[in-house]
Design a protein around this motif. Structure first.
Motif, PDB file in Angstrom:
ATOM      1  N   PRO A 190       0.840  -1.199   0.000  1.00 60.99           N
ATOM      2  CA  PRO A 190       0.000   0.000   0.000  1.00 60.99           C
ATOM      3  C   PRO A 190       0.873   1.246   0.000  1.00 60.99           C
ATOM      4  O   PRO A 190       2.078   1.172   0.291  1.00 60.99           O
ATOM      5  CB  PRO A 190      -0.775  -0.122   1.318  1.00 60.99           C
ATOM      6  N   HIS A 191       0.286   2.392  -0.347  1.00 63.08           N
ATOM      7  CA  HIS A 191       1.018   3.656  -0.257  1.00 63.08           C
ATOM      8  C   HIS A 191       1.142   4.018   1.213  1.00 63.08           C
ATOM      9  O   HIS A 191       0.149   4.150   1.929  1.00 63.08           O
ATOM     10  CB  HIS A 191       0.267   4.758  -1.016  1.00 63.08           C
ATOM     11  N   ARG A 192       2.385   4.160   1.685  1.00 58.72           N
ATOM     12  CA  ARG A 192       2.608   4.389   3.112  1.00 58.72           C
ATOM     13  C   ARG A 192       3.926   5.147   3.283  1.00 58.72           C
ATOM     14  O   ARG A 192       5.005   4.581   3.084  1.00 58.72           O
ATOM     15  CB  ARG A 192       2.657   3.047   3.841  1.00 58.72           C
ATOM     16  N   LEU A 193       3.840   6.415   3.625  1.00 61.97           N
ATOM     17  CA  LEU A 193       5.059   7.193   3.877  1.00 61.97           C
ATOM     18  C   LEU A 193       5.779   6.632   5.091  1.00 61.97           C
ATOM     19  O   LEU A 193       5.146   6.174   6.056  1.00 61.97           O
ATOM     20  CB  LEU A 193       4.714   8.663   4.090  1.00 61.97           C
ATOM     21  N   LEU A 194       7.096   6.680   5.064  1.00 57.05           N
ATOM     22  CA  LEU A 194       7.886   6.045   6.108  1.00 57.05           C
ATOM     23  C   LEU A 194       7.518   6.534   7.500  1.00 57.05           C
ATOM     24  O   LEU A 194       7.326   5.732   8.418  1.00 57.05           O
ATOM     25  CB  LEU A 194       9.376   6.282   5.845  1.00 57.05           C
ATOM     26  N   ALA A 195       7.399   7.857   7.669  1.00 53.00           N
ATOM     27  CA  ALA A 195       7.182   8.412   8.998  1.00 53.00           C
ATOM     28  C   ALA A 195       5.738   8.284   9.470  1.00 53.00           C
ATOM     29  O   ALA A 195       5.436   8.603  10.622  1.00 53.00           O
ATOM     30  CB  ALA A 195       7.600   9.882   9.030  1.00 53.00           C
ATOM     31  N   GLU A 196       4.861   7.817   8.615  1.00 47.36           N
ATOM     32  CA  GLU A 196       3.447   7.719   8.973  1.00 47.36           C
ATOM     33  C   GLU A 196       3.038   6.328   9.435  1.00 47.36           C
ATOM     34  O   GLU A 196       1.851   6.050   9.632  1.00 47.36           O
ATOM     35  CB  GLU A 196       2.585   8.152   7.781  1.00 47.36           C
ATOM     36  N   SER A 197       3.997   5.447   9.611  1.00 45.66           N
ATOM     37  CA  SER A 197       3.683   4.097  10.063  1.00 45.66           C
ATOM     38  C   SER A 197       4.856   3.553  10.856  1.00 45.66           C
ATOM     39  O   SER A 197       5.994   4.008  10.716  1.00 45.66           O
ATOM     40  CB  SER A 197       3.395   3.186   8.869  1.00 45.66           C
ATOM     41  N   GLU A 198       4.556   2.564  11.720  1.00 44.85           N
ATOM     42  CA  GLU A 198       5.597   2.001  12.557  1.00 44.85           C
ATOM     43  C   GLU A 198       6.453   1.022  11.753  1.00 44.85           C
ATOM     44  O   GLU A 198       6.041   0.524  10.699  1.00 44.85           O
ATOM     45  CB  GLU A 198       4.995   1.296  13.781  1.00 44.85           C
ATOM     46  N   ALA A 199       7.613   0.716  12.275  1.00 47.08           N
ATOM     47  CA  ALA A 199       8.574  -0.142  11.569  1.00 47.08           C
ATOM     48  C   ALA A 199       8.007  -1.528  11.288  1.00 47.08           C
ATOM     49  O   ALA A 199       8.327  -2.134  10.260  1.00 47.08           O
ATOM     50  CB  ALA A 199       9.869  -0.246  12.383  1.00 47.08           C
TER      51      ALA A 199
END
Length: 249
Positions: free
Chosen positions: A84-93
């Motif tokens: 899915p489209h997911r910016l790095l800083a907007e989701s946990e590792a």
């Protein structure tokens, strides 16, 4: 390669139930192969000449059982993946790690599970990579990193497992599938994106399928550790449109 004859060969396509995977499965079936597609869910519609096996590719034991149950394996196409489209800083590792697991660890798991069968037939592995692994991939950074790793893995695997198994990668660009609207928007958006491709259109799943058949066929018998670009000429560099030099008045 439309004239390839893969009669009598067994081909396993991971994630081959829709989109690019379905195009790959159909291309191998058209070449005469016995095709097994594996995914967690069955295809929306059965394919002629294609069998389905339910398996979670993130479960190593289930993947090993799949290959142990097959009488022979001539080709493995590691196609399953996505993000899915997911910016790095907007989701946990942990969420990014699951993307890497599906797109990099799962192909390694399947390849290791298939290795003994492929050695017997002096078979081939085709990795389905992406242009996202060759350039910045904002919004799908973990996916791009996994695809870059997949291409590197294939090159190392080609050396370690030669001469018994050939291993190559398809570096795939933008493809028109039943889910294109999720990436590019409505029909106008898809058409606008297609105009950025030098060949003037997005790839069709069958384009990728025919390239996979070629890499698995006898015509590619001396090709291993290679990356085949299936991207319609690539992406026009943005600076060419921004620069004023040589621009018509």
């Amino acid at each position: 390669m439309d004239n390839a004859d893969l009669g009598g060969r067994t081909v396993v396509v991971t994630g081959g139930t829709r989109g690019v995977g379905a195009g790959i499965a159909r291309a191998f079936a058209s070449a005469g192969a016995d095709v097994v597609v594996c995914a967690r869910r069955p295809p929306p519609r059965p394919f002629a000449g294609v069998r389905f096996a339910a398996v979670d590719l993130r479960d190593p034991a289930a993947v090993r059982d799949l290959f142990e149950d097959l009488a022979r394996v001539d080709v493995l196409v590691n196609n399953a993946g996505g993000s899915p489209h997911r910016l790095l800083a907007e989701s946990e590792a942990e969420r990014h790690a699951r993307v890497i697991e599906l797109n990099l660890t799962a192909p390694l798991t399947a390849s290791l599970a298939a290795r003994r069968r492929l050695c017997r037939t002096r078979g081939a592995i085709v990795m389905v990579g992406s242009v996202s692994g060759t350039r910045p991939s904002p919004g799908t950074a973990a996916y791009g990193a996994a695809k870059a790793g997949l291409e590197s893995l294939a090159r190392s695997m080609a050396v370690e497992w030669a001469p018994d198994i050939r291993v190559n990668t398809l570096v795939v660009g933008m493809v028109r599938t039943e889910r294109s609207h999720l990436h590019y928007g409505d029909a106008d958006g898809v058409a606008a994106v297609a105009r950025t491709v030098p060949l003037g259109r997005l790839a069709e799943p069958g384009d990728v399928g025919r390239a996979a058949v070629f890499l698995a066929s006898d015509a590619a018998a001396y090709i291993t550790g290679a990356s085949l670009l299936v991207h319609g000429g690539g992406e026009r560099p943005a600076f060419l449109d921004a620069a004023t030099v040589n621009r018509g008045s």
